[in-house]
Design a protein around this motif. Structure first.
Motif, PDB file in Angstrom:
ATOM      1  N   ASP A 138       0.799  -1.230   0.000  1.00 16.06           N
ATOM      2  CA  ASP A 138       0.000   0.000   0.000  1.00 16.06           C
ATOM      3  C   ASP A 138       0.831   1.280   0.000  1.00 16.06           C
ATOM      4  OD1 ASP A 138       1.025  -0.027   2.558  1.00 16.06           O
ATOM      5  OD2 ASP A 138      -0.910   0.089   3.586  1.00 16.06           O
ATOM      6  N   SER A 139       2.120   1.185  -0.379  1.00 10.40           N
ATOM      7  CA  SER A 139       2.938   2.398  -0.308  1.00 10.40           C
ATOM      8  C   SER A 139       2.615   3.404  -1.395  1.00 10.40           C
ATOM      9  CB  SER A 139       4.428   2.042  -0.368  1.00 10.40           C
ATOM     10  OG  SER A 139       4.830   1.778  -1.698  1.00 10.40           O
ATOM     11  N   MET A 140       1.795   2.990  -2.396  1.00  9.27           N
ATOM     12  CA  MET A 140       1.402   3.908  -3.468  1.00  9.27           C
ATOM     13  C   MET A 140      -0.117   4.015  -3.559  1.00  9.27           C
ATOM     14  SD  MET A 140       4.243   5.034  -4.709  1.00  9.27           S
ATOM     15  CE  MET A 140       3.769   5.734  -6.284  1.00  9.27           C
ATOM     16  N   ASP A 141      -0.812   3.781  -2.443  1.00 13.32           N
ATOM     17  CA  ASP A 141      -2.270   3.657  -2.516  1.00 13.32           C
ATOM     18  C   ASP A 141      -3.002   4.963  -2.786  1.00 13.32           C
ATOM     19  OD1 ASP A 141      -2.033   4.907  -0.060  1.00 13.32           O
ATOM     20  OD2 ASP A 141      -2.999   3.310   1.095  1.00 13.32           O
ATOM     21  N   THR A 174      12.413  -5.446  -6.402  1.00 14.46           N
ATOM     22  CA  THR A 174      11.818  -4.298  -7.089  1.00 14.46           C
ATOM     23  C   THR A 174      10.931  -3.497  -6.147  1.00 14.46           C
ATOM     24  OG1 THR A 174       9.895  -5.592  -7.808  1.00 14.46           O
ATOM     25  CG2 THR A 174      11.786  -5.476  -9.321  1.00 14.46           C
ATOM     26  N   THR A 175      10.656  -2.292  -6.564  1.00 11.05           N
ATOM     27  CA  THR A 175       9.651  -1.464  -5.898  1.00 11.05           C
ATOM     28  C   THR A 175       9.088  -0.486  -6.920  1.00 11.05           C
ATOM     29  OG1 THR A 175       9.174  -0.095  -3.939  1.00 11.05           O
ATOM     30  CG2 THR A 175      11.227   0.360  -5.116  1.00 11.05           C
ATOM     31  N   PHE A 176       7.907   0.014  -6.619  1.00 17.01           N
ATOM     32  CA  PHE A 176       7.188   0.968  -7.473  1.00 17.01           C
ATOM     33  C   PHE A 176       7.052   2.256  -6.687  1.00 17.01           C
ATOM     34  CE2 PHE A 176       2.473   2.117  -8.220  1.00 17.01           C
ATOM     35  CZ  PHE A 176       2.772   3.130  -9.100  1.00 17.01           C
ATOM     36  N   LYS A 177       7.667   3.342  -7.186  1.00 22.88           N
ATOM     37  CA  LYS A 177       7.682   4.594  -6.442  1.00 22.88           C
ATOM     38  C   LYS A 177       7.645   5.795  -7.389  1.00 22.88           C
ATOM     39  CE  LYS A 177       8.249   3.063  -2.135  1.00 22.88           C
ATOM     40  NZ  LYS A 177       7.864   1.676  -2.466  1.00 22.88           N
ATOM     41  N   LEU A 186      13.330   7.999  -4.023  1.00 17.01           N
ATOM     42  CA  LEU A 186      12.096   7.327  -4.413  1.00 17.01           C
ATOM     43  C   LEU A 186      11.085   7.553  -3.303  1.00 17.01           C
ATOM     44  CD1 LEU A 186      13.679   3.999  -5.713  1.00 17.01           C
ATOM     45  CD2 LEU A 186      12.958   5.986  -7.065  1.00 17.01           C
ATOM     46  N   VAL A 187       9.943   8.095  -3.661  1.00 20.30           N
ATOM     47  CA  VAL A 187       8.992   8.582  -2.670  1.00 20.30           C
ATOM     48  C   VAL A 187       7.725   7.726  -2.657  1.00 20.30           C
ATOM     49  CG1 VAL A 187       7.634  10.584  -1.950  1.00 20.30           C
ATOM     50  CG2 VAL A 187       9.864  10.912  -3.035  1.00 20.30           C
ATOM     51  N   PRO A 188       7.293   7.241  -1.482  1.00 18.12           N
ATOM     52  CA  PRO A 188       5.997   6.569  -1.394  1.00 18.12           C
ATOM     53  C   PRO A 188       4.875   7.596  -1.460  1.00 18.12           C
ATOM     54  CG  PRO A 188       6.982   6.743   0.780  1.00 18.12           C
ATOM     55  CD  PRO A 188       7.994   7.272  -0.190  1.00 18.12           C
ATOM     56  N   CYS A 189       3.748   7.208  -1.991  1.00 16.20           N
ATOM     57  CA  CYS A 189       2.565   8.079  -2.048  1.00 16.20           C
ATOM     58  C   CYS A 189       1.442   7.311  -1.366  1.00 16.20           C
ATOM     59  CB  CYS A 189       2.212   8.420  -3.491  1.00 16.20           C
ATOM     60  SG  CYS A 189       3.542   9.249  -4.414  1.00 16.20           S
ATOM     61  N   SER A 190       1.477   7.335  -0.041  1.00 13.08           N
ATOM     62  CA  SER A 190       0.620   6.434   0.717  1.00 13.08           C
ATOM     63  C   SER A 190      -0.084   7.143   1.859  1.00 13.08           C
ATOM     64  CB  SER A 190       1.468   5.281   1.274  1.00 13.08           C
ATOM     65  OG  SER A 190       0.693   4.411   2.070  1.00 13.08           O
ATOM     66  N   ASN A 191      -1.239   6.618   2.198  1.00 11.81           N
ATOM     67  CA  ASN A 191      -1.948   7.069   3.398  1.00 11.81           C
ATOM     68  C   ASN A 191      -1.375   6.400   4.647  1.00 11.81           C
ATOM     69  OD1 ASN A 191      -3.989   8.743   2.075  1.00 11.81           O
ATOM     70  ND2 ASN A 191      -4.766   6.822   1.232  1.00 11.81           N
TER      71      ASN A 191
END
Length: 219
Positions: A138-141, A174-177, A186-191
């Motif tokens: 949920d780091s990009m939720d 891997t990661t998606f950021k 690389l920045v998370p966009c998460s609540n």
């Protein structure tokens, strides 16, 4: 020649040889975007004129004129009245996008290649070679929820602030950021406030798998 309705009313059974009647216009069917561009040029029309005519964004006009967007019926009719030309533009066939595995929407996670199926292409302009990944975490939720799907363009690896990427480290994780600068990170966009930024240049080697260009999530 196909008679217009007012011509039909003054001609016997809609058959009329009054070719010089004011209502007469030459009908030319256009099937290729290049022909439409040429006709607009001949009439002194610009892309912005077509955008204003159809009440659409100029970027949508560019897609029409390159065959990446299909004209709607009312748009074709408006162009007919505008240029006196019947217009039909066929868009290229959209190829289904393979869903090849998963990507972490959280901390670094081992890349999993597992063909899942195909995603109907959301846009014919999506480049060949693009693939889709299921997001785990949920780091990009704020943009893509856990279990959502993203489309990755592996030919677009240039880093630009504010864009989204799938990144691979030297351990095969891997990661998606989202990419940000000053400093590069690389920045998370998460609540979920538990997720933290990943600084680039902290000793972790990484490569860009590709830029995330589309998202598709269940509502």
């Amino acid at each position: 020649m196909i008679a217009l309705l007012p011509q039909v009313e003054i001609c016997d059974n809609g058959i009329c040889d009054l070719r010089n009647h004011p209502l007469h216009r030459t009908m030319v069917s256009i099937h290729l975007p290049g022909e439409l561009r040429e006709l607009m040029k001949r009439h002194g029309k610009r892309n912005i004129d077509l955008a204003n005519l159809l009440n659409i964004d100029p970027t949508a006009v560019s897609k029409i004129l390159t065959g990446k967007r299909v004209l709607k019926a009312q748009e074709a009719a408006a162009i007919h009245d505008w240029l006196g030309t019947a217009v039909t533009i066929d868009a290229p066939i959209a190829t289904p996008i393979p869903i090849i595995g998963q990507v972490s929407g959280g901390n670094w996670r081992e890349a999993i290649q597992q063909p899942i199926g195909h995603l109907p292409s959301p846009d014919p302009s999506i480049p060949k070679g693009a693939f889709a990944l299921r997001v785990v975490g949920d780091s990009m939720d704020r943009y893509v929820e856990d279990g959502g799907t993203v489309v990755v363009d592996p030919s677009d690896r240039a880093l630009f602030p504010g864009r989204f990427y799938v990144v691979l480290n030297d351990e095969g994780e891997t990661t998606f950021k989202q990419f940000a600068t000053d400093p590069a990170r690389l920045v998370p966009c998460s609540n979920n406030k538990a997720h933290v930024e990943i600084t680039i240049g902290d000793g972790t080697a990484f490569s860009i798998v590709g830029r995330v260009i589309w998202r598709a999530s269940r509502m």
